[in-house]
Structure formats: C-alpha cells, structure tokens
Design an enzyme around this catalytic site. Structure first.
Site, PDB file in Angstrom:
ATOM      1  N   TYR A  62      -9.751 -11.027  -6.594  1.00 55.04           N
ATOM      2  CA  TYR A  62      -8.790 -11.068  -7.689  1.00 55.04           C
ATOM      3  C   TYR A  62      -8.967 -12.288  -8.583  1.00 55.04           C
ATOM      4  O   TYR A  62      -8.469 -12.303  -9.703  1.00 55.04           O
ATOM      5  CB  TYR A  62      -7.358 -11.007  -7.138  1.00 55.04           C
ATOM      6  CG  TYR A  62      -7.050  -9.673  -6.505  1.00 55.04           C
ATOM      7  CD1 TYR A  62      -6.916  -8.529  -7.276  1.00 55.04           C
ATOM      8  CD2 TYR A  62      -6.921  -9.548  -5.127  1.00 55.04           C
ATOM      9  CE1 TYR A  62      -6.663  -7.299  -6.699  1.00 55.04           C
ATOM     10  CE2 TYR A  62      -6.664  -8.318  -4.542  1.00 55.04           C
ATOM     11  CZ  TYR A  62      -6.536  -7.208  -5.330  1.00 55.04           C
ATOM     12  OH  TYR A  62      -6.287  -5.987  -4.751  1.00 55.04           O
ATOM     13  N   ARG A 108       0.845  -1.191   0.000  1.00 55.56           N
ATOM     14  CA  ARG A 108       0.000   0.000   0.000  1.00 55.56           C
ATOM     15  C   ARG A 108       0.886   1.249   0.000  1.00 55.56           C
ATOM     16  O   ARG A 108       2.029   1.210   0.466  1.00 55.56           O
ATOM     17  CB  ARG A 108      -0.902   0.013   1.233  1.00 55.56           C
ATOM     18  CG  ARG A 108      -1.789  -1.226   1.383  1.00 55.56           C
ATOM     19  CD  ARG A 108      -2.541  -1.193   2.697  1.00 55.56           C
ATOM     20  NE  ARG A 108      -3.412  -2.353   2.889  1.00 55.56           N
ATOM     21  CZ  ARG A 108      -3.058  -3.471   3.525  1.00 55.56           C
ATOM     22  NH1 ARG A 108      -1.837  -3.570   4.044  1.00 55.56           N
ATOM     23  NH2 ARG A 108      -3.902  -4.470   3.652  1.00 55.56           N
ATOM     24  N   HIS A 157      -2.978   2.006  -5.741  1.00 59.00           N
ATOM     25  CA  HIS A 157      -3.707   0.750  -5.574  1.00 59.00           C
ATOM     26  C   HIS A 157      -3.865   0.001  -6.894  1.00 59.00           C
ATOM     27  O   HIS A 157      -4.060  -1.211  -6.900  1.00 59.00           O
ATOM     28  CB  HIS A 157      -5.074   1.016  -4.935  1.00 59.00           C
ATOM     29  CG  HIS A 157      -5.198   0.397  -3.574  1.00 59.00           C
ATOM     30  ND1 HIS A 157      -4.366   0.727  -2.525  1.00 59.00           N
ATOM     31  CD2 HIS A 157      -6.039  -0.558  -3.087  1.00 59.00           C
ATOM     32  CE1 HIS A 157      -4.707   0.023  -1.457  1.00 59.00           C
ATOM     33  NE2 HIS A 157      -5.707  -0.766  -1.781  1.00 59.00           N
ATOM     34  N   HIS A 168      -3.430  -9.139   3.669  1.00 55.88           N
ATOM     35  CA  HIS A 168      -4.855  -9.244   3.968  1.00 55.88           C
ATOM     36  C   HIS A 168      -5.063 -10.129   5.189  1.00 55.88           C
ATOM     37  O   HIS A 168      -4.497 -11.220   5.272  1.00 55.88           O
ATOM     38  CB  HIS A 168      -5.616  -9.859   2.782  1.00 55.88           C
ATOM     39  CG  HIS A 168      -5.827  -8.907   1.650  1.00 55.88           C
ATOM     40  ND1 HIS A 168      -6.128  -9.322   0.362  1.00 55.88           N
ATOM     41  CD2 HIS A 168      -5.775  -7.547   1.602  1.00 55.88           C
ATOM     42  CE1 HIS A 168      -6.257  -8.266  -0.421  1.00 55.88           C
ATOM     43  NE2 HIS A 168      -6.047  -7.184   0.307  1.00 55.88           N
ATOM     44  N   ARG A 187      -1.046  -2.193  -7.004  1.00 53.82           N
ATOM     45  CA  ARG A 187      -1.292  -3.290  -6.053  1.00 53.82           C
ATOM     46  C   ARG A 187      -2.238  -4.330  -6.678  1.00 53.82           C
ATOM     47  O   ARG A 187      -2.002  -5.534  -6.571  1.00 53.82           O
ATOM     48  CB  ARG A 187      -1.888  -2.709  -4.777  1.00 53.82           C
ATOM     49  CG  ARG A 187      -2.213  -3.713  -3.662  1.00 53.82           C
ATOM     50  CD  ARG A 187      -2.587  -2.923  -2.411  1.00 53.82           C
ATOM     51  NE  ARG A 187      -3.243  -3.719  -1.383  1.00 53.82           N
ATOM     52  CZ  ARG A 187      -2.599  -4.452  -0.470  1.00 53.82           C
ATOM     53  NH1 ARG A 187      -1.281  -4.506  -0.485  1.00 53.82           N
ATOM     54  NH2 ARG A 187      -3.270  -5.121   0.440  1.00 53.82           N
ATOM     55  N   LYS A 215      -1.274  -2.346   8.209  1.00 53.15           N
ATOM     56  CA  LYS A 215      -2.415  -1.872   8.989  1.00 53.15           C
ATOM     57  C   LYS A 215      -2.408  -2.489  10.378  1.00 53.15           C
ATOM     58  O   LYS A 215      -2.046  -3.652  10.553  1.00 53.15           O
ATOM     59  CB  LYS A 215      -3.716  -2.253   8.266  1.00 53.15           C
ATOM     60  CG  LYS A 215      -4.000  -1.423   7.022  1.00 53.15           C
ATOM     61  CD  LYS A 215      -5.362  -1.788   6.461  1.00 53.15           C
ATOM     62  CE  LYS A 215      -5.734  -0.895   5.286  1.00 53.15           C
ATOM     63  NZ  LYS A 215      -7.074  -1.231   4.739  1.00 53.15           N
TER      64      LYS A 215
END
Length: 301
Positions: free
Chosen positions: A282, A150, A247, A273, A250, A174
C-alpha cells in the site's frame, strides 16, 4: 487414489487443521492441488510418493503451463505440493522433497485497485435510505470502507459483536484469529439506522431468528456472493462504469489511511495482516495516490 497416498493426505489435512489452524477454504485448495498431482502420478505410472523426483516435478510444471493456467494458480499449486512434501519428510514418510529445488514462477506485481475519495462520495450519495434494503446497503458500504474488513469477515458479524458505546466490532478473521476494529461516526449512524429500521423489518417479515448482522431480502443470512452482487448493483447506478468488489473497499481503506499519515503497523493491525510485508504494497499505492492528487490540484503541476 492409492490407500497409502490417501492416508498421507489425511495426515497432512489434520496437520493443517490442528497445528496450522488453517481455514476450511485454505484446506480445500490444498486438497484440490494435491489430488490433482495424485492424478498426474497415476497417468505417469508413478505408484509411490517416494518415487517422485525433480524431473517428474518439472514435467508436471510444464503440464500446468500447457494448460494455460494463470501464473498465480501455478505458483499456488507448487507451493501446496512443496508444503505437503515438506510435511511428509518431517514425518519420515518419504526421504526427500522433490519440490524443494523447483522455483515458483514469478508473479506480475499489480497494484491493488482503490477508489478516490470523490468516487466513494458519489457511491455513498447513491444509497437509498428510505427502504429496509437501502438502509442495509448503506450500512454495508459504510462498514466495509470504515473498517477495511474482508467480505468473509463481514458476513460473519453478529449483533453481539458490535459495541456501539465505543464504536468497535469484534472481527473473526483468517485462521480463527480475532481482532477488535474501530469504526467512525458515519458507519455508526448507518449501522444504527439499519438495525433499528431496516434489519428488524427484513427479519421480522420473514420469521427468521438469528443474530447475524447483515441479511438478504428474505431475512436470511447474507452470503459473500450476496455482498458482491449488492455492491455491483450499487455501482451500476453510477455512470463511471468502474467495477466494484469488496477488496477494492479494503484497498481504499488502507490507501487513504496511509495517505493521511497513519503508520504502517497500525494499518497492519486493522487489516489483520499477520506479516508487515502484506501491508507494504500500500505504500506504492499511496505514492500513486499522492502523485495523482498533486497533478490534479497543484496550479503548476
């Protein structure tokens, strides 16, 4: 805002920080959403959190729709308030959660945009490798595509986080979660050139002393917005007219890995994730990618 409401919100923020380990960015959105609801309560003459019922919530939901907010924004606000009230029930501050029976508006399922390999090749070839800023831009582009990180993770990278001997970077993601992400030979070469020939000039010329990997033209730390501006300027040099954003690189990273046979669990780990469901989108993108490739190259398509 009432003192009692303010105290309840502060307790909830501490819960998000300590127990949930949420990022400051996430906490800011929670605060905004909850304070907005407090203002609605004041306008509706609701003086206590315990007085809010499902009818009040439906009126609030109608108000949000009347303001023509995006469904995604409305869904986030309702989700924030549902979590807030769930916490208040758990702490026995209130008796019931009026948001528990309210359904969140269904979101339109849009597939994430991504670049085809030919498009990326044009983008890489457009990079100027003769100037310090050109070296930085190439390293930035190569790294974002090579790792799928990210933009917020990219701007946090420090020189000590990179291990060139095994081509990996320590990424701080995150919720303060850390993961090691590998990078390939193209990113390796671009990073080394930038650090030895580009970054040292940008930082040295301006007397800056810090260890962050990516810097701006003054040698200061590159921001998230700075990354987006750089990518847009690079895209403007091409005639395709497409938009670029971090993104999208990404998404391209994940799509190309899956299209070439990588398993979903591995891609999940690389992307950082927490849930496999976030990665599963995806597979739909990959099907579109394979179909377009087939239609473009098969002689009897």
């Amino acid at each position: 805002m009432d003192t009692e409401e303010n105290a309840s919100l502060q307790l909830f923020i501490e819960y998000l920080q300590i127990e949930k380990n949420c990022s400051p960015y996430t906490i800011e959105f929670y605060q905004q959403d909850i304070k907005q609801f407090f203002l609605f309560m004041t306008n509706q003459a609701i003086v206590d959190l315990n007085e809010v019922n499902s009818s009040d919530v439906r009126i609030y939901l109608t108000k949000l729709f009347d303001e023509q907010l995006a469904r995604k924004s409305i869904a986030r606000k309702i989700s924030s308030l549902r979590s807030f009230y769930r916490f208040l029930v758990r702490e026995e501050i209130i008796e019931a959660n009026p948001f528990s029976t309210i359904s969140i508006p269904k979101l339109e399922k849009r597939l994430p945009g991504f670049f085809y390999e030919e498009e990326l090749q044009q983008l890489f070839l457009s990079c100027d490798s003769l100037t310090p800023l050109g070296l930085r831009n190439k390293a930035l582009l190569e790294l974002l595509y090579a790792t799928g990180i990210r933009v917020g993770e990219c701007t946090k990278i420090q020189l000590k986080d990179i291990d060139f001997s095994i081509s990996t970077i320590l990424i701080k993601g995150k919720g303060q979660k850390e993961r090691y992400v590998p990078f390939g030979s193209f990113a390796h070469a671009a990073l080394e050139s930038y650090i030895k020939e580009g970054r040292i000039k940008l930082v040295g010329n301006n007397g800056n002393k810090h260890n962050f990997l990516f810097v701006n033209y003054r040698g200061g730390v590159l921001t998230d917005r700075g990354v987006r501006d750089i990518l847009n300027k690079m895209m403007n040099t091409l005639s395709s007219g497409d938009k670029i954003y971090p993104h999208k690189l990404r998404h391209s990273f994940a799509t190309h890995l899956l299209a070439n046979g990588a398993d979903m669990r591995t891609v999940q780990e690389l992307l950082g994730h927490s849930s496999l469901s976030s990665t599963q989108i995806y597979t739909h993108v990959t099907n579109e990618y394979l179909k377009k490739t087939y239609m473009s190259y098969h002689p009897r398509a």
